[in-house]
Design a protein around this motif. Structure first.
Motif, PDB file in Angstrom:
ATOM      1  N   LEU A  68       0.830  -1.211   0.000  1.00 54.21           N
ATOM      2  CA  LEU A  68       0.000   0.000   0.000  1.00 54.21           C
ATOM      3  C   LEU A  68       0.862   1.256   0.000  1.00 54.21           C
ATOM      4  N   VAL A  69       1.944   1.229   0.761  1.00 55.67           N
ATOM      5  CA  VAL A  69       2.866   2.372   0.784  1.00 55.67           C
ATOM      6  C   VAL A  69       3.480   2.555  -0.601  1.00 55.67           C
ATOM      7  N   ASP A  70       3.936   1.463  -1.211  1.00 61.29           N
ATOM      8  CA  ASP A  70       4.548   1.536  -2.539  1.00 61.29           C
ATOM      9  C   ASP A  70       3.579   2.076  -3.587  1.00 61.29           C
ATOM     10  N   ALA A  71       2.297   1.776  -3.427  1.00 62.41           N
ATOM     11  CA  ALA A  71       1.284   2.232  -4.379  1.00 62.41           C
ATOM     12  C   ALA A  71       0.806   3.655  -4.093  1.00 62.41           C
ATOM     13  N   GLY A  72       1.290   4.254  -3.004  1.00 63.74           N
ATOM     14  CA  GLY A  72       0.895   5.620  -2.680  1.00 63.74           C
ATOM     15  C   GLY A  72      -0.431   5.730  -1.955  1.00 63.74           C
ATOM     16  N   LEU A  73      -0.895   4.618  -1.364  1.00 59.76           N
ATOM     17  CA  LEU A  73      -2.179   4.619  -0.663  1.00 59.76           C
ATOM     18  C   LEU A  73      -2.025   4.693   0.854  1.00 59.76           C
ATOM     19  N   ALA A  74      -0.813   4.537   1.352  1.00 59.49           N
ATOM     20  CA  ALA A  74      -0.576   4.595   2.798  1.00 59.49           C
ATOM     21  C   ALA A  74       0.784   5.227   3.060  1.00 59.49           C
ATOM     22  N   THR A  75       0.914   5.802   4.256  1.00 63.20           N
ATOM     23  CA  THR A  75       2.207   6.316   4.714  1.00 63.20           C
ATOM     24  C   THR A  75       2.658   5.461   5.882  1.00 63.20           C
ATOM     25  N   ARG A  76       3.958   5.450   6.128  1.00 67.48           N
ATOM     26  CA  ARG A  76       4.520   4.643   7.205  1.00 67.48           C
ATOM     27  C   ARG A  76       5.423   5.540   8.052  1.00 67.48           C
TER      28      ARG A  76
END
Length: 131
Positions: free
Chosen positions: A93-101
């Motif tokens: 999800l982070v890689d797809a730009g849908l989540a931040t970590r």
């Protein structure tokens, strides 16, 4: 492709009342130009591809509707898979730009991006409008 050209020729003949190979070629060029200008596979595909998995979809949806960021250990019960699988899905999800970590000591916290929030808000609004 031959069948596609045949069907396209039939469509154009019906629309234009007459059709030649140049008309088919021109329409195919127009369609390819349209897709080249509209679809950036590097941006669009990962977003929708990642949401095609039930675990990632549920995680993205959960993050989008919660007000606070969530730790992996809080998200694991939502999807009923191992912590390792949750971490992997969140990384996607982070890689797809849908989540931040965000890392804080031993803990990793995740939150939805504005893109994820907008996608789900739009989908909810459109589904609600069609019911």
């Amino acid at each position: 492709m031959a069948e596609t050209r045949t069907r396209l020729r039939r469509l154009l003949a019906e629309t234009l009342e007459e059709c030649c190979e140049a008309d088919v070629d021109r329409r195919l060029e127009e369609l390819h130009a349209l897709t080249d200008a509209t679809f950036d596979e590097d941006l669009v595909r990962p977003v929708f591809a990642v949401l095609g998995n039930r675990t990632r979809y549920r995680l993205a949806r959960t993050l989008a509707v919660t007000d606070d960021e969530r730790c992996v250990c809080e998200l694991e019960p939502v999807v009923d898979v191992s912590e390792s699988a949750v971490s992997h899905a969140l990384s996607d999800l982070v890689d797809a730009g849908l989540a931040t970590r965000r890392k804080a000591g031993n803990w990793r916290y995740y939150d939805a991006t504005p893109l994820a929030e907008s996608l789900f808000e739009t989908a909810d609004r459109e589904v609600g409008a069609s019911e």
